[in-house]
Design a protein around this motif. Structure first.
Motif, PDB file in Angstrom:
ATOM      1  N   VAL A  78       0.852  -1.186   0.000  1.00  0.00           N
ATOM      2  CA  VAL A  78       0.000   0.000   0.000  1.00  0.00           C
ATOM      3  C   VAL A  78       0.893   1.242   0.000  1.00  0.00           C
ATOM      4  O   VAL A  78       1.767   1.381   0.862  1.00  0.00           O
ATOM      5  CB  VAL A  78      -0.942   0.004   1.220  1.00  0.00           C
TER       6      VAL A  78
ATOM      7  N   ILE B  43      -5.588  11.018  -3.952  1.00  0.00           N
ATOM      8  CA  ILE B  43      -5.810   9.734  -4.612  1.00  0.00           C
ATOM      9  C   ILE B  43      -6.258   9.904  -6.061  1.00  0.00           C
ATOM     10  O   ILE B  43      -5.858   9.133  -6.927  1.00  0.00           O
ATOM     11  CB  ILE B  43      -6.765   8.829  -3.795  1.00  0.00           C
TER      12      ILE B  43
ATOM     13  N   PRO C 115     -12.192   4.357  -5.698  1.00  0.00           N
ATOM     14  CA  PRO C 115     -11.741   4.344  -4.309  1.00  0.00           C
ATOM     15  C   PRO C 115     -12.891   4.046  -3.348  1.00  0.00           C
ATOM     16  O   PRO C 115     -14.028   4.439  -3.606  1.00  0.00           O
ATOM     17  CB  PRO C 115     -11.226   5.767  -4.085  1.00  0.00           C
TER      18      PRO C 115
ATOM     19  N   TYR D  88      -9.059   4.292  -0.478  1.00  0.00           N
ATOM     20  CA  TYR D  88      -8.213   3.150  -0.831  1.00  0.00           C
ATOM     21  C   TYR D  88      -8.677   2.596  -2.171  1.00  0.00           C
ATOM     22  O   TYR D  88      -9.874   2.442  -2.404  1.00  0.00           O
ATOM     23  CB  TYR D  88      -8.397   2.107   0.278  1.00  0.00           C
TER      24      TYR D  88
ATOM     25  N   HIS E 168      -7.184  -0.313  -5.453  1.00  0.00           N
ATOM     26  CA  HIS E 168      -6.153  -1.191  -6.019  1.00  0.00           C
ATOM     27  C   HIS E 168      -5.778  -0.704  -7.418  1.00  0.00           C
ATOM     28  O   HIS E 168      -6.581  -0.089  -8.112  1.00  0.00           O
ATOM     29  CB  HIS E 168      -6.665  -2.630  -6.166  1.00  0.00           C
TER      30      HIS E 168
ATOM     31  N   SER F  25      -1.815  -1.024  -4.023  1.00  0.00           N
ATOM     32  CA  SER F  25      -2.925  -0.157  -3.636  1.00  0.00           C
ATOM     33  C   SER F  25      -2.432   1.242  -3.358  1.00  0.00           C
ATOM     34  O   SER F  25      -1.278   1.442  -2.974  1.00  0.00           O
ATOM     35  CB  SER F  25      -3.637  -0.696  -2.391  1.00  0.00           C
TER      36      SER F  25
ATOM     37  N   LEU G 134      -3.434   4.687  -1.028  1.00  0.00           N
ATOM     38  CA  LEU G 134      -4.165   5.108   0.158  1.00  0.00           C
ATOM     39  C   LEU G 134      -3.967   6.604   0.357  1.00  0.00           C
ATOM     40  O   LEU G 134      -2.829   7.066   0.475  1.00  0.00           O
ATOM     41  CB  LEU G 134      -3.681   4.367   1.409  1.00  0.00           C
TER      42      LEU G 134
END
Length: 129
Positions: A78, A84, A102, A111, A113, A123, A125
């Motif tokens: 991660v 993001i 997300p 979060y 992938h 991933s 975050l």
């Protein structure tokens, strides 16, 4: 040092008890099962943590384990990012593929992938501030 460090690892398990015994015995990690209400996720404290469950040693990370499934069949790293949406765009611009939208993990952050150009799943975050 990068502004986008690896901050967490995740690995699948087939047998929670067996996995916990292995990592506790072999490496002295503390494992904390969160129960069915959290998808049978098991937190792994691989590094010393403070009262907020944050690592105390610079560069160290903790992680967790989840039941093995079709969607969870390999180790996952991660990467923390400040934004993001921008990181997702950067991944795609670099030739990677974002896998879905997300999701918010309560108290943790957003979060999602992605796969890199080599087919590795990782991933992103965006931590809750």
């Amino acid at each position: 040092m990068s502004d986008n460090p690896v901050v967490h690892f995740e690995m699948p398990y087939d047998d929670s008890g067996r996995m916990r015994e292995f990592y506790e015995t072999a490496f002295g990690w503390t494992t904390i099962p969160l129960g069915p209400e959290m998808g049978d996720y098991v937190v792994a404290q691989a590094a010393e943590t403070d009262t907020e469950n944050m690592v105390t040693q610079k560069g160290a990370i903790n992680g967790g384990f989840a039941p093995r499934s079709v969607d969870n069949d390999r180790t996952n790293l991660v990467i923390a990012v400040a934004d993001i949406a921008r990181a997702m765009a950067d991944v795609e611009a670099a030739g990677g593929t974002v896998l879905g939208a997300p999701v918010e993990i309560a108290g943790v952050g957003l979060y999602v992938h992605f796969t890199d150009t080599e087919g590795n799943r990782l991933s992103l975050l965006e931590p809750t501030q």
